[in-house]
Motif scaffolding. Structure first.
Motif, PDB file in Angstrom:
ATOM      1  N   THR A   3       0.830  -1.237  -0.089  1.00 34.75           N
ATOM      2  CA  THR A   3      -0.178   0.085   0.423  1.00 34.75           C
ATOM      3  C   THR A   3       1.017   0.926  -0.009  1.00 34.75           C
ATOM      4  O   THR A   3       1.516   1.444   1.259  1.00 34.75           O
ATOM      5  N   LEU A   4       0.798   1.797  -1.002  1.00 36.55           N
ATOM      6  CA  LEU A   4       1.523   3.095  -1.294  1.00 36.55           C
ATOM      7  C   LEU A   4       0.784   4.751  -0.755  1.00 36.55           C
ATOM      8  O   LEU A   4      -0.192   4.845  -0.955  1.00 36.55           O
ATOM      9  N   VAL A   5       1.743   5.297   0.364  1.00 37.71           N
ATOM     10  CA  VAL A   5       0.119   6.334   1.388  1.00 37.71           C
ATOM     11  C   VAL A   5       1.495   7.406   0.765  1.00 37.71           C
ATOM     12  O   VAL A   5       2.304   7.533   1.131  1.00 37.71           O
ATOM     13  N   LEU A   6       0.130   8.154  -0.308  1.00 36.86           N
ATOM     14  CA  LEU A   6       0.725   9.862   0.321  1.00 36.86           C
ATOM     15  C   LEU A   6       0.019  10.934   0.326  1.00 36.86           C
ATOM     16  O   LEU A   6      -1.238  10.706   0.746  1.00 36.86           O
ATOM     17  N   VAL A   7       0.280  11.532   2.023  1.00 41.73           N
ATOM     18  CA  VAL A   7      -0.543  12.299   2.676  1.00 41.73           C
ATOM     19  C   VAL A   7       0.221  13.823   1.785  1.00 41.73           C
ATOM     20  O   VAL A   7       1.499  14.029   1.507  1.00 41.73           O
ATOM     21  N   LEU A   8      -0.474  14.159   1.329  1.00 43.18           N
ATOM     22  CA  LEU A   8       0.489  15.769   0.166  1.00 43.18           C
ATOM     23  C   LEU A   8      -0.927  16.857   0.307  1.00 43.18           C
ATOM     24  O   LEU A   8      -2.039  17.024   0.122  1.00 43.18           O
ATOM     25  N   ASN A   9      -0.114  17.359   0.995  1.00 39.64           N
ATOM     26  CA  ASN A   9       0.040  18.816   1.396  1.00 39.64           C
ATOM     27  C   ASN A   9      -0.773  20.033   0.739  1.00 39.64           C
ATOM     28  O   ASN A   9      -1.389  20.892   0.841  1.00 39.64           O
ATOM     29  N   LYS A  10      -0.010  20.012  -0.925  1.00 39.41           N
ATOM     30  CA  LYS A  10      -0.207  21.066  -1.636  1.00 39.41           C
ATOM     31  C   LYS A  10      -1.029  20.346  -3.238  1.00 39.41           C
ATOM     32  O   LYS A  10      -1.018  19.640  -3.911  1.00 39.41           O
ATOM     33  N   ALA A  11      -3.003  20.151  -2.025  1.00 37.39           N
ATOM     34  CA  ALA A  11      -3.484  19.742  -2.919  1.00 37.39           C
ATOM     35  C   ALA A  11      -3.263  19.869  -4.592  1.00 37.39           C
ATOM     36  O   ALA A  11      -3.926  19.182  -5.598  1.00 37.39           O
ATOM     37  N   ASP A  12      -3.049  21.152  -4.877  1.00 37.06           N
ATOM     38  CA  ASP A  12      -2.902  21.989  -6.225  1.00 37.06           C
ATOM     39  C   ASP A  12      -2.420  21.105  -7.274  1.00 37.06           C
ATOM     40  O   ASP A  12      -2.366  20.725  -8.904  1.00 37.06           O
ATOM     41  N   HIS A  13      -1.511  19.859  -6.870  1.00 34.89           N
ATOM     42  CA  HIS A  13      -0.835  18.519  -7.475  1.00 34.89           C
ATOM     43  C   HIS A  13      -1.359  17.412  -7.554  1.00 34.89           C
ATOM     44  O   HIS A  13      -1.901  16.779  -8.327  1.00 34.89           O
ATOM     45  N   LEU A  14      -2.634  17.020  -7.171  1.00 35.36           N
ATOM     46  CA  LEU A  14      -3.581  15.760  -6.860  1.00 35.36           C
ATOM     47  C   LEU A  14      -3.473  15.493  -7.993  1.00 35.36           C
ATOM     48  O   LEU A  14      -3.624  14.659  -8.615  1.00 35.36           O
ATOM     49  N   GLU A  15      -4.654  16.552  -9.201  1.00 36.75           N
ATOM     50  CA  GLU A  15      -4.491  15.977 -10.154  1.00 36.75           C
ATOM     51  C   GLU A  15      -3.054  15.702 -11.525  1.00 36.75           C
ATOM     52  O   GLU A  15      -3.396  14.207 -11.890  1.00 36.75           O
ATOM     53  N   ASP A  16      -2.464  15.927 -11.298  1.00 39.41           N
ATOM     54  CA  ASP A  16      -1.407  15.189 -11.692  1.00 39.41           C
ATOM     55  C   ASP A  16      -0.091  14.191 -11.402  1.00 39.41           C
ATOM     56  O   ASP A  16      -0.380  13.601 -12.200  1.00 39.41           O
ATOM     57  N   ILE A  17      -1.003  14.476 -10.593  1.00 40.21           N
ATOM     58  CA  ILE A  17       0.014  12.700  -9.726  1.00 40.21           C
ATOM     59  C   ILE A  17      -1.376  11.515  -9.826  1.00 40.21           C
ATOM     60  O   ILE A  17      -1.422  11.166 -10.411  1.00 40.21           O
ATOM     61  N   LEU A  18      -2.524  11.831  -9.685  1.00 43.23           N
ATOM     62  CA  LEU A  18      -3.438  11.173 -10.174  1.00 43.23           C
ATOM     63  C   LEU A  18      -3.600  10.572 -11.509  1.00 43.23           C
ATOM     64  O   LEU A  18      -3.528   9.002 -12.450  1.00 43.23           O
ATOM     65  N   ASN A  19      -2.945  11.346 -12.542  1.00 45.52           N
ATOM     66  CA  ASN A  19      -3.276  11.944 -14.654  1.00 45.52           C
ATOM     67  C   ASN A  19      -1.956  10.059 -14.257  1.00 45.52           C
ATOM     68  O   ASN A  19      -1.453   9.344 -15.699  1.00 45.52           O
ATOM     69  N   GLY A  20      -0.352  11.164 -13.628  1.00 50.08           N
ATOM     70  CA  GLY A  20       1.041  10.208 -13.205  1.00 50.08           C
ATOM     71  C   GLY A  20       0.296   8.619 -13.483  1.00 50.08           C
ATOM     72  O   GLY A  20       1.311   7.990 -13.609  1.00 50.08           O
ATOM     73  N   LEU A  21       0.203   9.036 -12.135  1.00 50.67           N
ATOM     74  CA  LEU A  21      -0.345   6.806 -11.710  1.00 50.67           C
ATOM     75  C   LEU A  21      -1.294   6.316 -12.609  1.00 50.67           C
ATOM     76  O   LEU A  21      -0.716   5.333 -13.068  1.00 50.67           O
ATOM     77  N   MET A  22      -1.403   7.160 -13.512  1.00 46.86           N
ATOM     78  CA  MET A  22      -2.944   5.958 -14.481  1.00 46.86           C
ATOM     79  C   MET A  22      -1.809   6.602 -15.733  1.00 46.86           C
ATOM     80  O   MET A  22      -1.990   4.973 -16.238  1.00 46.86           O
ATOM     81  N   ILE A  69      -3.467  10.365  -0.180  1.00 45.46           N
ATOM     82  CA  ILE A  69      -4.324   9.298  -1.467  1.00 45.46           C
ATOM     83  C   ILE A  69      -3.532   7.630  -0.774  1.00 45.46           C
ATOM     84  O   ILE A  69      -2.714   7.803  -0.361  1.00 45.46           O
ATOM     85  N   PHE A  70      -4.229   6.514  -1.085  1.00 53.39           N
ATOM     86  CA  PHE A  70      -3.207   5.753  -0.564  1.00 53.39           C
ATOM     87  C   PHE A  70      -4.359   4.519  -2.205  1.00 53.39           C
ATOM     88  O   PHE A  70      -5.042   4.607  -2.445  1.00 53.39           O
ATOM     89  N   THR A  71      -3.320   3.351  -2.756  1.00 50.38           N
ATOM     90  CA  THR A  71      -3.779   2.512  -3.103  1.00 50.38           C
ATOM     91  C   THR A  71      -2.716   1.173  -2.622  1.00 50.38           C
ATOM     92  O   THR A  71      -1.895   1.213  -2.337  1.00 50.38           O
ATOM     93  N   VAL A  72      -3.434   0.011  -3.626  1.00 49.29           N
ATOM     94  CA  VAL A  72      -2.527  -1.091  -3.319  1.00 49.29           C
ATOM     95  C   VAL A  72      -1.785  -1.504  -4.555  1.00 49.29           C
ATOM     96  O   VAL A  72      -3.056  -1.210  -5.957  1.00 49.29           O
ATOM     97  N   ILE A  73      -0.945  -1.257  -5.075  1.00 48.39           N
ATOM     98  CA  ILE A  73       0.304  -1.838  -5.878  1.00 48.39           C
ATOM     99  C   ILE A  73       0.745  -3.702  -5.930  1.00 48.39           C
ATOM    100  O   ILE A  73       1.316  -3.690  -5.186  1.00 48.39           O
TER     101      ILE A  73
END
Length: 116
Positions: A3-22, A69-73
């Motif tokens: 399980t990868l867990v990310l506590v992201l303080n700068k929420a403006d990065h959220l969309e770019d991170i999710l797109n990158g993970l996809m 954000i958490f995801t099972v990898i």
């Protein structure tokens, strides 16, 4: 599995991170609105002890809320790709107030579709 867990303080990065993970093949993640202990203390009842008063001055007032954000990898390779993708967008998280990323081992999972 991990399980990868990310506590992201700068929420403006959220969309770019999710797109990158996809892009690299991460199939899903869960995103929670969250707040750190320091932020919760800062908006507390206004009664400062000297300890909490000192703590308040050291927390990031610009980003009082964050996204967790958490995801099972499944594979170690994909895990490292995901961590690198996150670091590329969010930075290395070494500075205070940037966020926190960590990995937990997963021994059993139910509810994930099998890869075909």
């Amino acid at each position: 599995m991990h399980t990868l867990v990310l506590v992201l303080n700068k929420a403006d990065h959220l969309e770019d991170i999710l797109n990158g993970l996809m892009e690299i093949g991460v199939k899903g993640a869960t995103i929670l609105d969250s707040q750190g202990m320091g932020s919760a203390i800062m908006v507390g009842d206004g009664e400062d002890s000297s300890f909490f008063g000192t703590l308040k001055s050291s927390f990031d007032r610009e980003h009082p809320y964050n996204k967790t954000i958490f995801t099972v990898i499944e594979s170690e390779e994909l895990l490292h790709q995901a961590m690198n993708k996150i670091k590329k967008v969010a930075g290395d998280l070494s500075q205070p107030g940037e966020g926190l990323m960590f990995v937990l081992p997963v021994s059993h999972v139910m509810g994930l579709a099998a890869n075909k």
